[in-house]
Enzyme design. Structure first.
Site, mmCIF file in Angstrom:
data_model
loop_
_atom_site.group_PDB
_atom_site.id
_atom_site.type_symbol
_atom_site.label_atom_id
_atom_site.label_comp_id
_atom_site.label_asym_id
_atom_site.label_seq_id
_atom_site.Cartn_x
_atom_site.Cartn_y
_atom_site.Cartn_z
ATOM 1 N N ILE A 141 0.791 -1.272 0.172
ATOM 2 C CA ILE A 141 0.005 0.118 0.065
ATOM 3 C C ILE A 141 0.878 1.148 -0.031
ATOM 4 C CG2 ILE A 141 -1.804 1.310 1.228
ATOM 5 C CD1 ILE A 141 -2.952 -1.320 2.273
ATOM 6 N N ARG A 178 -3.180 1.365 10.838
ATOM 7 C CA ARG A 178 -3.544 0.850 12.169
ATOM 8 C C ARG A 178 -3.651 2.031 13.079
ATOM 9 N NH1 ARG A 178 -5.930 -2.466 9.492
ATOM 10 N NH2 ARG A 178 -6.139 -4.664 9.659
ATOM 11 N N GLU A 203 -11.448 1.007 17.951
ATOM 12 C CA GLU A 203 -12.676 1.347 17.184
ATOM 13 C C GLU A 203 -13.797 0.572 17.491
ATOM 14 O OE1 GLU A 203 -11.394 0.040 13.059
ATOM 15 O OE2 GLU A 203 -9.780 1.526 13.065
ATOM 16 N N HIS A 225 -13.051 3.541 9.295
ATOM 17 C CA HIS A 225 -12.340 2.340 8.456
ATOM 18 C C HIS A 225 -12.755 1.867 7.277
ATOM 19 C CE1 HIS A 225 -9.383 -0.851 9.993
ATOM 20 N NE2 HIS A 225 -9.560 -1.017 9.009
HETATM 21 P P1 NAP Z 1 2.884 -4.871 3.539
HETATM 22 O O1 NAP Z 1 3.004 -4.975 1.955
HETATM 23 O O2 NAP Z 1 3.268 -5.932 4.367
HETATM 24 O O3 NAP Z 1 3.730 -3.655 3.915
HETATM 25 C C1 NAP Z 1 4.117 -3.375 5.364
HETATM 26 C C2 NAP Z 1 5.321 -2.558 5.105
HETATM 27 O O4 NAP Z 1 5.540 -2.144 6.503
HETATM 28 C C3 NAP Z 1 6.190 -3.367 4.725
HETATM 29 O O5 NAP Z 1 7.084 -2.779 3.600
HETATM 30 C C4 NAP Z 1 7.395 -3.663 6.150
HETATM 31 O O6 NAP Z 1 8.620 -3.234 5.842
HETATM 32 C C5 NAP Z 1 6.751 -2.038 6.536
HETATM 33 N N1 NAP Z 1 7.304 -2.312 7.943
HETATM 34 C C6 NAP Z 1 6.910 -3.239 9.157
HETATM 35 N N2 NAP Z 1 7.371 -2.990 10.387
HETATM 36 C C7 NAP Z 1 8.095 -1.651 9.983
HETATM 37 C C8 NAP Z 1 8.863 -0.901 10.868
HETATM 38 N N3 NAP Z 1 8.882 -1.074 12.403
HETATM 39 N N4 NAP Z 1 9.628 0.159 10.459
HETATM 40 C C9 NAP Z 1 9.261 0.447 9.028
HETATM 41 N N5 NAP Z 1 8.553 -0.147 8.278
HETATM 42 C C10 NAP Z 1 7.865 -1.484 8.744
HETATM 43 O O7 NAP Z 1 1.288 -4.255 3.872
HETATM 44 P P2 NAP Z 1 0.199 -3.714 3.196
HETATM 45 O O8 NAP Z 1 -0.447 -4.584 2.115
HETATM 46 O O9 NAP Z 1 0.941 -2.641 2.409
HETATM 47 O O10 NAP Z 1 -0.776 -3.119 4.393
HETATM 48 C C11 NAP Z 1 -0.075 -2.444 5.173
HETATM 49 C C12 NAP Z 1 -0.957 -2.075 6.406
HETATM 50 O O11 NAP Z 1 -1.987 -1.214 6.235
HETATM 51 C C13 NAP Z 1 -1.638 -3.254 7.230
HETATM 52 O O12 NAP Z 1 -0.655 -3.905 7.892
HETATM 53 C C14 NAP Z 1 -2.827 -3.030 7.710
HETATM 54 O O13 NAP Z 1 -2.719 -2.779 8.792
HETATM 55 C C15 NAP Z 1 -3.286 -1.771 6.940
HETATM 56 N N6 NAP Z 1 -4.655 -1.538 6.260
HETATM 57 C C16 NAP Z 1 -5.475 -0.836 6.345
HETATM 58 C C17 NAP Z 1 -6.699 -0.615 5.523
HETATM 59 C C18 NAP Z 1 -7.615 0.001 5.896
HETATM 60 O O14 NAP Z 1 -8.848 -0.327 5.635
HETATM 61 N N7 NAP Z 1 -7.477 1.213 6.356
HETATM 62 C C19 NAP Z 1 -6.596 -1.660 4.394
HETATM 63 C C20 NAP Z 1 -5.457 -2.409 4.177
HETATM 64 C C21 NAP Z 1 -4.663 -2.535 4.901
HETATM 65 P P3 NAP Z 1 9.663 -4.222 4.931
HETATM 66 O O15 NAP Z 1 9.275 -4.249 3.720
HETATM 67 O O16 NAP Z 1 11.074 -4.009 5.359
HETATM 68 O O17 NAP Z 1 9.349 -5.745 5.628
#
Ligand code: NAP
Length: 319
Positions: free
Chosen positions: A157, A237, A266, A284
């Site tokens: 994302i 989150r 929430e 959300h």
């Molecule tokens: P993703 O592809 O797993 O991306 C998460 C990124 O966060 C990864 O690149 C990871 O780094 C990074 N990360 C994890 N821990 C970190 C830290 N301590 N410091 C810096 N970066 C860190 O997940 P995604 O699909 O993009 O989704 C991201 C988040 O969006 C989800 O976990 C979810 O909670 C949220 N979300 C919310 C909605 C909503 O309805 N609002 C919808 C979808 C998702 P690395 O690349 O180095 O591993």
């Protein structure tokens, strides 16, 4: 020759709120107990559970479902599941990545634009009947071209949000555990330390999961290091942000605006944050498009079908 005996149906728990998003053929072979969000997780011999992200699936719940083989979370985030407890019980955990990336990135941009161009105040003005006509200094906002977008977390994302920033003419910086050379090449983004991300971002957008390292990462200390007038956007989150500290920064006028789709507790929102000025608060809805929600439900159930048929899950949380 007599026909083979029918294959017994597999008892599964599925969030009742997903019922309208699923087709009968997706549920073939399953004996579904529909579990409403306000019902506690029951005790019994179900072999799979498809929970919403609002349902905590921890050690106690896993213990009361001794036959469980899979938790198929209907979300990409899985901070509602105790993955260590699941692994100890050899229960597979899956999520729904990729299909919600575009919808959530689009909504992030809706928040960025709404904050930068003061859409909530503008809509309120029209609705209030107090609008007296075009005025050269009315509701002036932030000119996006040339501003700096800071991304915390650049996975699926975060990168999709960054790629959308290029035609808007934003400079992109990001803080991440690992470098993203393809993303840098495609967008001109630069990787920086977290402290520099705070100091240089005109818009800070959060896209990391909720983990012990990221919880409360936006707090009174980090907010104080941000540029005066900066915008904070969170579609990741809620607990990444200390909500009271954010409210105080908005009240003090240090922060330009906050666009939030997610909250710590929430559907409750910290009362001070609810009352704070220059916020865009959404319930959300990051992934809330018809297409995306159907695909999320389909993937969650396809993961259940795969595991119960002895195949590998489609989208396991680990490996
Ligand atoms: P993703 O592809 O797993 O991306 C998460 C990124 O966060 C990864 O690149 C990871 O780094 C990074 N990360 C994890 N821990 C970190 C830290 N301590 N410091 C810096 N970066 C860190 O997940 P995604 O699909 O993009 O989704 C991201 C988040 O969006 C989800 O976990 C979810 O909670 C949220 N979300 C919310 C909605 C909503 O309805 N609002 C919808 C979808 C998702 P690395 O690349 O180095 O591993």
């Amino acid at each position: 020759m007599s026909p083979p005996p029918p294959v017994p149906l597999q008892p599964v728990l599925i969030a009742a709120e997903l019922r309208g998003l699923l087709e009968p053929d997706q549920l073939e072979g399953l004996e579904v107990t529909w579990l409403a969000a306000d019902e506690a997780t029951p005790r019994g011999n179900w072999v799979a559970i498809v929970p919403l992200l609002s349902r905590w699936v921890g050690g106690t719940q896993l213990k009361s479902l001794p036959a469980l083989r899979i938790v198929a979370n209907c979300a990409v985030g899985y901070d509602n599941v105790d993955v260590v407890a699941a692994e100890m019980r050899k229960v597979i955990v899956t999520n729904t990545p990729d299909v919600l990336t575009d919808a959530t990135a689009d909504l992030t941009w809706a928040l960025i634009l709404a904050c930068a161009r003061r859409l909530v105040e503008a809509i309120d003005l029209v609705r209030s009947d107090r609008w007296t006509g075009w005025h050269p200094e009315q509701l002036l906002g932030v000119h996006l071209r040339g501003q700096t977008l800071g991304l915390f977390g650049v996975g699926r994302i975060g990168q999709a949000v960054g790629r959308r920033a290029v035609p808007f003419g934003l400079r992109i910086i990001y803080a991440a555990r690992t470098a993203k050379p393809d993303f840098e090449r495609d967008t001109g983004a630069t990787r920086v330390e977290w402290t520099r991300l705070l100091a240089e971002s005109d818009i800070l957008s959060l896209h990391a999961p909720s983990t012990p390292e990221t919880k409360g990462i936006v707090n009174s200390d980090t907010l104080a290091r941000m540029k005066p007038g900066a915008i904070v956007v969170n579609t990741a989150r809620g607990d990444l942000i200390r909500e009271e500290a954010l409210a105080i920064a908005l009240e003090d006028g240090r922060l330009g605006a906050a666009g939030l789709d997610v909250f710590t507790d929430e559907p409750a929102i910290h009362p001070r944050l609810r009352a704070a000025p220059r916020t865009v608060l959404l319930p959300h809805i990051g992934s809330a498009t018809h297409d995306t929600r159907r695909k999320m439900a389909a993937i969650a159930v396809a993961n259940v079908q795969a595991v119960l048929a002895g195949r590998a899950p489609l989208t396991p949380v680990f490996g």
